[in-house]
Write a protein that holds these residues in place. Structure first.
Motif, PDB file in Angstrom:
ATOM      1  N   THR A   1     -44.482 -33.907 -30.356  1.00 35.35           N
ATOM      2  CA  THR A   1     -43.803 -33.853 -29.060  1.00 35.35           C
ATOM      3  C   THR A   1     -44.762 -34.138 -27.927  1.00 35.35           C
ATOM      4  O   THR A   1     -44.478 -34.937 -27.025  1.00 35.35           O
ATOM      5  CB  THR A   1     -43.159 -32.469 -28.858  1.00 35.35           C
ATOM      6  OG1 THR A   1     -42.258 -32.219 -29.940  1.00 35.35           O
ATOM      7  CG2 THR A   1     -42.396 -32.425 -27.551  1.00 35.35           C
ATOM      8  N   ALA A   2     -45.937 -33.520 -27.959  1.00 34.60           N
ATOM      9  CA  ALA A   2     -46.927 -33.751 -26.908  1.00 34.60           C
ATOM     10  C   ALA A   2     -47.411 -35.188 -26.922  1.00 34.60           C
ATOM     11  O   ALA A   2     -47.581 -35.822 -25.878  1.00 34.60           O
ATOM     12  CB  ALA A   2     -48.110 -32.796 -27.086  1.00 34.60           C
ATOM     13  N   LEU A   3     -47.609 -35.734 -28.125  1.00 36.37           N
ATOM     14  CA  LEU A   3     -48.085 -37.099 -28.237  1.00 36.37           C
ATOM     15  C   LEU A   3     -47.062 -38.087 -27.700  1.00 36.37           C
ATOM     16  O   LEU A   3     -47.399 -39.043 -27.001  1.00 36.37           O
ATOM     17  CB  LEU A   3     -48.387 -37.414 -29.706  1.00 36.37           C
ATOM     18  CG  LEU A   3     -48.950 -38.811 -30.009  1.00 36.37           C
ATOM     19  CD1 LEU A   3     -50.242 -39.023 -29.246  1.00 36.37           C
ATOM     20  CD2 LEU A   3     -49.169 -38.977 -31.491  1.00 36.37           C
ATOM     21  N   ALA A   4     -45.771 -37.836 -28.006  1.00 39.27           N
ATOM     22  CA  ALA A   4     -44.718 -38.724 -27.512  1.00 39.27           C
ATOM     23  C   ALA A   4     -44.674 -38.710 -25.994  1.00 39.27           C
ATOM     24  O   ALA A   4     -44.503 -39.741 -25.352  1.00 39.27           O
ATOM     25  CB  ALA A   4     -43.370 -38.295 -28.076  1.00 39.27           C
ATOM     26  N   ALA A   5     -44.841 -37.518 -25.409  1.00 37.99           N
ATOM     27  CA  ALA A   5     -44.821 -37.420 -23.946  1.00 37.99           C
ATOM     28  C   ALA A   5     -45.988 -38.174 -23.341  1.00 37.99           C
ATOM     29  O   ALA A   5     -45.849 -38.910 -22.361  1.00 37.99           O
ATOM     30  CB  ALA A   5     -44.858 -35.958 -23.515  1.00 37.99           C
ATOM     31  N   LEU A   6     -47.168 -38.010 -23.944  1.00 40.57           N
ATOM     32  CA  LEU A   6     -48.348 -38.700 -23.424  1.00 40.57           C
ATOM     33  C   LEU A   6     -48.201 -40.208 -23.552  1.00 40.57           C
ATOM     34  O   LEU A   6     -48.670 -40.969 -22.702  1.00 40.57           O
ATOM     35  CB  LEU A   6     -49.600 -38.244 -24.184  1.00 40.57           C
ATOM     36  CG  LEU A   6     -50.089 -36.823 -23.873  1.00 40.57           C
ATOM     37  CD1 LEU A   6     -51.223 -36.445 -24.814  1.00 40.57           C
ATOM     38  CD2 LEU A   6     -50.561 -36.724 -22.425  1.00 40.57           C
TER      39      LEU A   6
ATOM     40  N   ASN B   1     -42.880 -49.271 -24.374  1.00 41.25           N
ATOM     41  CA  ASN B   1     -42.784 -48.051 -25.167  1.00 41.25           C
ATOM     42  C   ASN B   1     -41.711 -47.108 -24.603  1.00 41.25           C
ATOM     43  O   ASN B   1     -40.982 -46.450 -25.353  1.00 41.25           O
ATOM     44  CB  ASN B   1     -44.135 -47.344 -25.284  1.00 41.25           C
ATOM     45  CG  ASN B   1     -44.729 -46.969 -23.935  1.00 41.25           C
ATOM     46  OD1 ASN B   1     -44.403 -47.565 -22.906  1.00 41.25           O
ATOM     47  ND2 ASN B   1     -45.600 -45.971 -23.926  1.00 41.25           N
ATOM     48  N   LYS B   2     -41.588 -47.064 -23.284  1.00 42.19           N
ATOM     49  CA  LYS B   2     -40.539 -46.228 -22.682  1.00 42.19           C
ATOM     50  C   LYS B   2     -39.160 -46.841 -22.924  1.00 42.19           C
ATOM     51  O   LYS B   2     -38.182 -46.126 -23.181  1.00 42.19           O
ATOM     52  CB  LYS B   2     -40.780 -46.053 -21.190  1.00 42.19           C
ATOM     53  CG  LYS B   2     -39.810 -45.062 -20.531  1.00 42.19           C
ATOM     54  CD  LYS B   2     -40.119 -44.841 -19.066  1.00 42.19           C
ATOM     55  CE  LYS B   2     -39.281 -43.702 -18.486  1.00 42.19           C
ATOM     56  NZ  LYS B   2     -37.843 -43.848 -18.724  1.00 42.19           N
ATOM     57  N   PHE B   3     -39.063 -48.154 -22.840  1.00 41.40           N
ATOM     58  CA  PHE B   3     -37.801 -48.862 -23.115  1.00 41.40           C
ATOM     59  C   PHE B   3     -37.284 -48.474 -24.501  1.00 41.40           C
ATOM     60  O   PHE B   3     -36.124 -48.085 -24.670  1.00 41.40           O
ATOM     61  CB  PHE B   3     -38.044 -50.370 -23.031  1.00 41.40           C
ATOM     62  CG  PHE B   3     -36.869 -51.237 -23.399  1.00 41.40           C
ATOM     63  CD1 PHE B   3     -36.077 -51.815 -22.429  1.00 41.40           C
ATOM     64  CD2 PHE B   3     -36.561 -51.501 -24.734  1.00 41.40           C
ATOM     65  CE1 PHE B   3     -34.993 -52.629 -22.763  1.00 41.40           C
ATOM     66  CE2 PHE B   3     -35.484 -52.294 -25.088  1.00 41.40           C
ATOM     67  CZ  PHE B   3     -34.704 -52.861 -24.093  1.00 41.40           C
TER      68      PHE B   3
ATOM     69  N   MET C   1     -42.555 -43.818 -33.441  1.00 43.47           N
ATOM     70  CA  MET C   1     -42.480 -45.278 -33.369  1.00 43.47           C
ATOM     71  C   MET C   1     -43.337 -45.828 -32.238  1.00 43.47           C
ATOM     72  O   MET C   1     -44.024 -46.842 -32.397  1.00 43.47           O
ATOM     73  CB  MET C   1     -41.024 -45.725 -33.166  1.00 43.47           C
ATOM     74  CG  MET C   1     -40.140 -45.566 -34.372  1.00 43.47           C
ATOM     75  SD  MET C   1     -38.416 -46.058 -34.045  1.00 43.47           S
ATOM     76  CE  MET C   1     -38.616 -47.813 -33.772  1.00 43.47           C
ATOM     77  N   THR C   2     -43.301 -45.179 -31.075  1.00 41.25           N
ATOM     78  CA  THR C   2     -43.918 -45.735 -29.869  1.00 41.25           C
ATOM     79  C   THR C   2     -45.329 -45.219 -29.614  1.00 41.25           C
ATOM     80  O   THR C   2     -45.929 -45.555 -28.602  1.00 41.25           O
ATOM     81  CB  THR C   2     -43.047 -45.434 -28.639  1.00 41.25           C
ATOM     82  OG1 THR C   2     -42.895 -44.008 -28.505  1.00 41.25           O
ATOM     83  CG2 THR C   2     -41.663 -46.060 -28.776  1.00 41.25           C
ATOM     84  N   ALA C   3     -45.867 -44.404 -30.508  1.00 42.32           N
ATOM     85  CA  ALA C   3     -47.211 -43.864 -30.323  1.00 42.32           C
ATOM     86  C   ALA C   3     -48.258 -44.970 -30.407  1.00 42.32           C
ATOM     87  O   ALA C   3     -48.123 -45.902 -31.205  1.00 42.32           O
ATOM     88  CB  ALA C   3     -47.494 -42.789 -31.379  1.00 42.32           C
ATOM     89  N   PRO C   4     -49.331 -44.899 -29.624  1.00 45.54           N
ATOM     90  CA  PRO C   4     -50.390 -45.923 -29.680  1.00 45.54           C
ATOM     91  C   PRO C   4     -51.002 -46.058 -31.068  1.00 45.54           C
ATOM     92  O   PRO C   4     -51.485 -47.129 -31.428  1.00 45.54           O
ATOM     93  CB  PRO C   4     -51.407 -45.419 -28.654  1.00 45.54           C
ATOM     94  CG  PRO C   4     -50.638 -44.549 -27.723  1.00 45.54           C
ATOM     95  CD  PRO C   4     -49.569 -43.902 -28.566  1.00 45.54           C
ATOM     96  N   GLU C   5     -50.973 -44.965 -31.852  1.00 35.29           N
ATOM     97  CA  GLU C   5     -51.566 -45.015 -33.190  1.00 35.29           C
ATOM     98  C   GLU C   5     -50.736 -45.799 -34.192  1.00 35.29           C
ATOM     99  O   GLU C   5     -51.223 -46.127 -35.276  1.00 35.29           O
ATOM    100  CB  GLU C   5     -51.763 -43.580 -33.716  1.00 35.29           C
ATOM    101  CG  GLU C   5     -52.834 -42.798 -32.998  1.00 35.29           C
ATOM    102  CD  GLU C   5     -52.339 -42.201 -31.692  1.00 35.29           C
ATOM    103  OE1 GLU C   5     -53.147 -41.546 -31.017  1.00 35.29           O
ATOM    104  OE2 GLU C   5     -51.145 -42.370 -31.363  1.00 35.29           O
ATOM    105  N   ASN C   6     -49.487 -46.067 -33.850  1.00 38.09           N
ATOM    106  CA  ASN C   6     -48.612 -46.793 -34.768  1.00 38.09           C
ATOM    107  C   ASN C   6     -49.066 -48.253 -34.839  1.00 38.09           C
ATOM    108  O   ASN C   6     -48.981 -48.977 -33.844  1.00 38.09           O
ATOM    109  CB  ASN C   6     -47.161 -46.710 -34.275  1.00 38.09           C
ATOM    110  CG  ASN C   6     -46.175 -47.258 -35.284  1.00 38.09           C
ATOM    111  OD1 ASN C   6     -46.458 -48.203 -36.013  1.00 38.09           O
ATOM    112  ND2 ASN C   6     -44.998 -46.658 -35.334  1.00 38.09           N
TER     113      ASN C   6
END
Length: 602
Positions: free
Chosen positions: A10-15, A143-145, A311-316
């Motif tokens: 959750t925190a990662l998605a927000a960041l 990523n927000k889209f 899906m949208t995390a930079p690590e993906n």
């Protein structure tokens, strides 16, 4: 190997959705560096690229690639006269900030996400397109889209006229009721994409994976494949992420003649369908919700939000590369991976290091699509001509610009622009040009129908497409001197035939005619000819009642029905006393509009 724990998701998605607080942007992976990498590969493969493209063709190219329409004649004239350095970069920046940018990419992603037709009664495509247009108008980070689309909840529609929403004419006497600001505030057009798949969540997980990650996991829906990485269990786990989502009816959703209104919500437990047409959902109810890397979402309060964050995390490693590859393919004619949505070990990328560096740069610049477009279009590789390149016959290393036929929306908009039929159509259809354009696009899309699963790279023309161009009302009426249209305006201009011919070239082909073309067409205009009189006005046959009924029956079976522009063919639009000179100009304009140079992006 998992990239991060579910606890920190959750925190990662927000960041991931928050732009960098620092005012300093990272150094870009420059167009010069891209050119250097590709040039090195050319040298290794002994590839000799095509020559650079000239200014006129470059301007037309970026208009079609970025804005989805050919440039107006005055923009061509100004660009060709501009001698200041950096004019190509300035032209790209101007298009990125124009209303046509949002319009073009709304069309593009509406086609990708919704496809040609949606037959679900509570999918409001108009509201979805409005949501898309807002995203591109505001340049929302990619990523927000995607996060907002995957997690979308709320009301699908204001419940307006169903006929209007699906692009049909309203019934006689039908009036649109005003919509309150409060009602509008409840609508989230993005939910309509999720609602498209409510009867088949398996199709939703397959589409989300393919479009946004470039991973075609839908192939594992029915059974395991020995040669493929993804198994049926992986597919079931991904689909389970959408199984808690359901549409909740709004009280007036069944109002006659209106779009059905629903609220899309997520329930605490998997939604078990009772209706027979929805029971295909139930085979995924007991599956463990998980991402493609195995990250478990069983304890997540909202499975869709957890999946979207993953899906949208930079690590993906798939997310950024999938969109960069798709955009590169759009502008360059071929992606690093082809098809663009088929990343797998058995389908390796061309120049994978270059794809990774471009993707890293895209992430570093906050998933900014406009930055990516500026980078690609500023390369010398993008600015090559479509002429022949040596030792790269498949153009796998982008040694030339690949010829691309216009898509249906591009072609229609370019025809209307070239002929200046817009004001005429506005008058004919009471200012409701958007509805007319939807009808026309349905007809164009039907005739330009291709397999949605394939990316069409080379021209695959058909007889119906050719006839649409040769005999269609847009082309035939657009090439006539109807008051207010291009030909009427140009024929009334003072000056020589040479000036009029040049003006037609600028309006259609976005360039000046060569000396040989100018001489040939001037001779054609001035040579003696007989006036052709049409004793059977076009439109007389198509308006017969019997044929109208036949067309209505055919529409339900196989096509879009009668041409909505048949009224343009009525006799009142014909000149009362056509002259040989007028008909010569009509023939010239018609030939330019039907030329391969007009219908191709080159």
């Amino acid at each position: 190997m998992k990239w991060f724990s579910a606890a920190g998701l959750t925190a990662l998605a927000a960041l991931a959705l928050i732009s960098s607080a620092s005012a300093d942007k990272p150094a870009s992976f420059s167009p010069a560096q891209i050119d250097k990498s590709i040039r090195a590969e050319w040298n290794k493969q002994k590839v000799v690229p095509a020559s650079p493209v000239d200014d006129a063709r470059f301007l037309r190219r970026i208009y079609l690639d970025i804005a989805g329409v050919i440039p107006p004649a005055d923009a061509v004239t100004s660009f060709l006269a501009d001698r200041a350095p950096g004019k190509r970069e300035r032209a790209v920046e101007s298009l990125l900030n124009s209303p046509r940018y949002a319009e073009n990419w709304t069309n593009y992603w509406d086609n990708i996400l919704m496809g040609k037709q949606v037959r679900v009664r509570f999918v409001d495509r108009f509201a979805f397109r409005q949501w898309l247009r807002t995203q591109f108008d505001r340049n929302v980070p990619w990523n927000k889209f995607v996060y907002d689309l995957i997690t979308a909840s709320g009301q699908n529609s204001t419940g307006g006229s169903y006929a209007k929403i699906v692009g049909m004419r309203a019934r006689p006497g039908e009036r649109e009721e005003p919509v309150s600001a409060e009602e509008l505030s409840r609508v989230n057009g993005a939910v309509n994409w999720i609602l498209k798949y409510q009867m088949a969540p398996a199709d939703l997980s397959g589409a989300a994976s393919k479009i946004f990650l470039g991973v075609q996991i839908q192939c594992a829906q029915c059974h395991d494949h020995k040669t493929e990485k993804w198994k049926q269990e992986d597919f079931r786990k991904l689909t389970a992420c959408f199984i808690n989502t359901r549409p909740r009816p709004v009280a007036d959703m069944m109002a006659q003649g209106k779009m059905a209104k629903v609220d899309l919500i997520d329930v605490p437990r998997p939604f078990i369908a009772r209706a027979k047409n929805l029971q295909a959902r139930n085979e995924y109810v007991n599956a463990q919700p998980a991402a493609l890397d195995g990250t478990d979402f069983s304890n997540s309060s909202n499975r869709r939000a957890a999946l979207a964050g993953w899906m949208t995390a930079p690590e993906n490693p798939w997310f950024a590369e999938a969109i960069v590859n798709r955009m590169w393919s759009h502008f360059m004619g071929r992606g690093f991976v082809e098809p663009v949505d088929d990343f797998r070990e058995s389908n390796p990328a061309i120049m994978p290091d270059l794809l990774k560096r471009l993707s890293d740069d895209f992430v570093a610049h906050d998933y900014d699509l406009k930055h990516l477009i500026e980078t690609i279009t500023a390369t010398k590789v993008y600015q090559l001509s479509s002429g022949q390149a040596k030792t790269d016959p498949g153009n796998t290393l982008w040694a030339r610009y690949r010829l691309k036929p216009m898509g249906p929306e591009q072609l229609m908009d370019s025809l209307v622009s070239a002929t200046n039929l817009g004001p005429v159509l506005e008058r004919m259809f009471g200012g409701n040009l958007d509805v007319l354009k939807t009808q026309l696009q349905r007809q164009f899309t039907f005739l330009f129908d291709t397999d949605e699963e394939q990316e069409q790279k080379d021209f695959e023309g058909t007889i119906p497409q050719a006839l649409l161009m040769l005999n269609g009302n847009i082309t035939n009426r657009g090439a006539s001197p109807i008051p207010g249209t291009t030909l009427a305006e140009i024929m009334s201009m003072p000056g020589s035939d040479e000036g009029k011919i040049a003006a037609l070239y600028l309006r259609t082909l976005s360039r000046k005619p060569t000396a040989a073309e100018l001489a040939r067409w001037t001779k054609f205009i001035r040579q003696p000819r007989n006036v052709i009189v049409n004793d059977s006005p076009i439109g007389e046959i198509v308006n017969r009642r019997a044929l109208r009924m036949q067309n209505a029956k055919q529409q339900a079976k196989r096509g879009p029905g009668p041409d909505p522009l048949n009224r343009l063919a009525a006799g009142r639009f014909e000149a009362a006393n056509p002259t040989a000179r007028q008909q010569a100009y009509e023939d010239l304009f018609w030939a330019l509009l039907n030329s391969s140079e007009f219908v191709f992006n080159h």
